[in-house]
Each structure stands twice: as C-alpha cells, then as structure tokens.
Design a protein around this motif. Structure first.
Motif, mmCIF file in Angstrom:
data_model
loop_
_atom_site.group_PDB
_atom_site.id
_atom_site.type_symbol
_atom_site.label_atom_id
_atom_site.label_comp_id
_atom_site.label_asym_id
_atom_site.label_seq_id
_atom_site.Cartn_x
_atom_site.Cartn_y
_atom_site.Cartn_z
ATOM 1 N N PRO A 113 0.836 -1.199 0.000
ATOM 2 C CA PRO A 113 0.000 0.000 0.000
ATOM 3 C C PRO A 113 0.871 1.248 0.000
ATOM 4 N N ASP A 116 -3.086 6.127 -1.912
ATOM 5 C CA ASP A 116 -4.273 5.511 -2.512
ATOM 6 C C ASP A 116 -3.917 4.296 -3.347
ATOM 7 N N ARG A 118 -2.495 0.671 -4.435
ATOM 8 C CA ARG A 118 -2.272 -0.693 -3.935
ATOM 9 C C ARG A 118 -1.562 -1.457 -5.042
ATOM 10 N N CYS A 162 -6.920 -6.780 -0.670
ATOM 11 C CA CYS A 162 -6.969 -5.306 -0.672
ATOM 12 C C CYS A 162 -8.258 -4.798 -0.033
ATOM 13 N N SER A 165 -10.215 -1.249 -0.757
ATOM 14 C CA SER A 165 -9.356 -0.432 -1.620
ATOM 15 C C SER A 165 -9.092 -1.191 -2.917
#
Ligand code: SAH
Ligand code: SF4
Length: 360
Positions: A113, A116, A118, A162, A165
């Motif tokens: 991460p 914002d 990933r 994730c 996200s």
C-alpha cells in the motif's frame, strides 16, 4: 546463459487429475472448452464475470449457472490452485503471502500500500535461472516455470486482500525472470489488462527484467503499453558481468538499443533499475558513467537501496551515498528517483520469505 527460446515445456498448465487451469484461459480458450462440454457461448461471459469481476473463489459460488454445470466445471477445471502457507505483515502495511502449489513448490506475492495506491508484486518462476549475486531468488537456480494461470492467480489473491481499496498496480518483480517465461508472462499480462479480465490499465503494469534484448524487442511488438523496467545495476559491462552472470553475453549497448526500440514502438519510456550495493556500484564515478548511459535513451532511473540477504556479503549503502548518487544523476539532467524500501522487516526483497521458510 540466456537461452534464445524463452519457454521450457513446463510453462503449459499441467493437467492435474484431468483438471486444467481456468485462469490460464482467455475467452477464446474458454469458449472452446465450453463448446466441448456442449455449453452455449454466453456462458463464457458469465464465468469470466464471476472470476474477474466478482472474485468468486469456487465454481459453487456461480449461482446463476445450472448446478450440473457448476459440478462439471469443478470436475474439469481448477480455479485457485495454491494454498497460502505463510503471511507476514510489515509495520508499513506491506503484506507478503507465501503460496504453495500442488507440487510443493512455493512462490511469493506481495501487496504494497502507498497512499491511494495498492500494488501487487508477483512472481513468474519458482526460483530464478539468472543468479544475480546479491539476490535471494536466484541462489538455488530455477525450479520450474509458473504457467499463466498461476501468475494471474497471484494478482487475484492480492486483490482479494486489498479489501475495499482497489488494486491499482501490478509489478512483475517477485521471484523469477519474466522474459525467460515469455509466453506465460504475456498471457498473464493480457488477462490482468483485459476488460474481460482484471481490467488494470497497461501503464499500471510493470515488467521488470534483467534485460533480454530479443524478448524486449518481441514485447515491443505485442501492442501492450506496459511499463518496462530494465535491471541495469552497473554502468559498464565489466562490473555488470560481476553482478549479473547472464550479462556475460549481453552488452549494455545492446540493451540500450532494445530499450530504444521499446520506446519507439510503444511510446513508453523505459525505467532503468539500479540496486545500490554499498562499496560496489555506488561511487560518484559510477553515477557519472550511469548518467552517460541514460543520455543515450529515453527513460528514467529508479535507485533501489539494497535489502541485505542473510548469508550474502553485500551491504546496504549509506543514506548520504544514495543522495549523492541521485544528485549526480539529476545534475546531469537524468530523471532519477529513489524507491522507498518497503516491508524491510518482513524479508521485503524478493525470494527472502520463501528462503527463510524453506531453510527451517
Ligand atoms: N528478474 C527480474 C524481476 C524480479 S527482481 C529483474 O531482475 O528485474 C525485481 C527487482 O528487485 C530487480 O531490480 C532486482 O534487482 C531487485 N532486487 C532483488 N533482490 C533485491 C534485494 N535484496 N534488495 C533490493 N533489490 C533487490
Ligand atoms: Fe533473477 Fe531478478 Fe533476482 Fe537477478 S534480480 S536473480 S534476474 S529475480
């Protein structure tokens, strides 16, 4: 030595108890398989949506398919083949998974991460045939290739962790040399990029390679806009050959030419990766030489501070040496960044978690 043929026969998904790997199929392949099961064409879209959009983990979950078909699919195909045998989370949020495949082989994939973003870091081979002197992945050579489905499976597994996200980026920087497993890597990139697949933009996908010129030129012609990163690690051939055994037959000049072809064909600037090894390739003289190499191509430099590997004599460079190195490049007009070290406390560099596990 790098072979001119890129694939060993083991790249093909193995039939495991007569089951084949669903994730290794593109829509055409799946349509062919379903036709052989006397299924209508529209099932292709249904199944792909379950797998890639909705992230189904089994055929049983595909509730708009007739029960009989779900059973038949489960008998004919494997969806996920791996088992997660170790998981380690670093203080900075990086999460590394060790996957075990049916034959007992293990590979790593990582979720990184960053704001914002990933990023999934995935492997293409079990081990690595190149044997760069500083790298944990190549210490025991190549065990076998991963097939396309096993590469895609890692990206899906990372997407699965994730949560809310979105998985935004994919880097082929785990175990192995992607361009030495060319067909499987390109097939996996297509599935990750396609709108029927994971739908991740090509420019958010990075293939990192030790630099195989023929394969780079072939990749340039695939109509894929993926980012290409070439691991240079030395500004001259003599030092590069000490660090990367395969560089013996690959001159930096040839690599620069291949990178320029890649840019000309795709419009994508190439990144040069440079792992800074304390006292070996991190002097001001090396930086000046590297700047001269960069002047001959369109691209930028990604500096990586070495992540020490147990049992190897290489050292992480001092912070001030990294800054000085980067400044020399920048003063000469080279776009140079230093990559953040992620997951240092969980054996962050590729191959390290696997090695620790196997050495137990
Ligand atoms: N085989 C490909 C891709 C996998 S390695 C390649 O070499 O490019 C991905 C990147 O991680 C490479 O740039 C590699 O040099 C770097 N790397 C490997 N081991 C490392 C370590 N211990 N510390 C820092 N970077 C490392
Ligand atoms: Fe293989 Fe890349 Fe490691 Fe070199 S750095 S041994 S090419 S994985």
């Amino acid at each position: 030595m790098p072979s001119t043929t890129t694939d060993s026969p083991t790249t093909e998904p193995p039939d495991d108890g007569n089951r084949s790997a669903l994730l290794a199929l593109d829509p055409t392949g799946l349509e062919r398989e379903l036709a052989a099961m006397s299924q209508p064409r529209y099932r292709v879209g249904q199944i792909l949506r379950w797998v890639y959009e909705r992230g189904a983990g089994s055929f049983a979950e595909m509730t708009d398919l007739p029960l009989e078909l779900r059973d038949a699919l489960a008998g004919a195909f494997d969806l996920y083949e791996s088992e997660i045998v170790a998981e380690s989370r670093s203080g900075d949020g990086t999460l590394k998974l060790l996957l075990r495949w049916r034959d007992g082989a293990t590979t790593e994939c990582v979720m990184i991460p960053d704001g914002d973003r990933r990023t999934a870091c995935i492997s293409t081979q079990v081990g690595c045939p190149v044997g760069c002197v500083f790298c944990a992945s190549g210490l025991d050579g190549l065990d076998r290739q991963l097939h396309a489905g096993q590469i895609v499976e890692q990206a899906l597994r990372v997407r699965g962790i994730c949560g809310e996200s979105r998985l935004s980026n994919i880097v082929f920087m785990g175990l192995g040399e992607p361009l030495h497993n060319y067909d499987a890597t390109v097939a996996a990139v297509r599935a990750i990029n396609a709108d029927w697949g994971m739908n991740i933009a090509a420019r958010k996908i990075t293939i990192s390679t030790v630099g195989l010129p023929k394969q780079i030129e072939r990749l340039a012609g695939e109509s894929l806009q993926v980012t290409l990163a070439i691991s240079l690690h030395a500004p001259g051939d003599a030092l590069r050959r000490q660090i990367i055994p395969w560089a013996e037959s690959i001159a930096i000049d040839t690599l620069v030419a291949a990178a320029n072809t890649y840019f000309a064909e795709t419009g994508r600037e190439v990144t040069l990766e440079y792992v800074l090894l304390g006292g070996l390739n991190d002097s001001p003289q090396h930086a000046r030489q590297l700047a001269a190499v960069c002047k001959r191509m369109r691209g930028s430099v990604n500096l990586i501070r070495y992540n020490p590997v147990a049992g190897l004599p290489y050292m992480r460079p001092a912070s001030e040496d990294v800054v000085r190195f980067q400044n020399i490049l920048r003063e000469r007009g080279v776009n140079a960044h230093t990559r953040k070290s992620r997951g240092l406390d969980i054996d962050g560099a590729c191959g390290q978690l696997r090695r620790r596990h196997e050495n137990r």
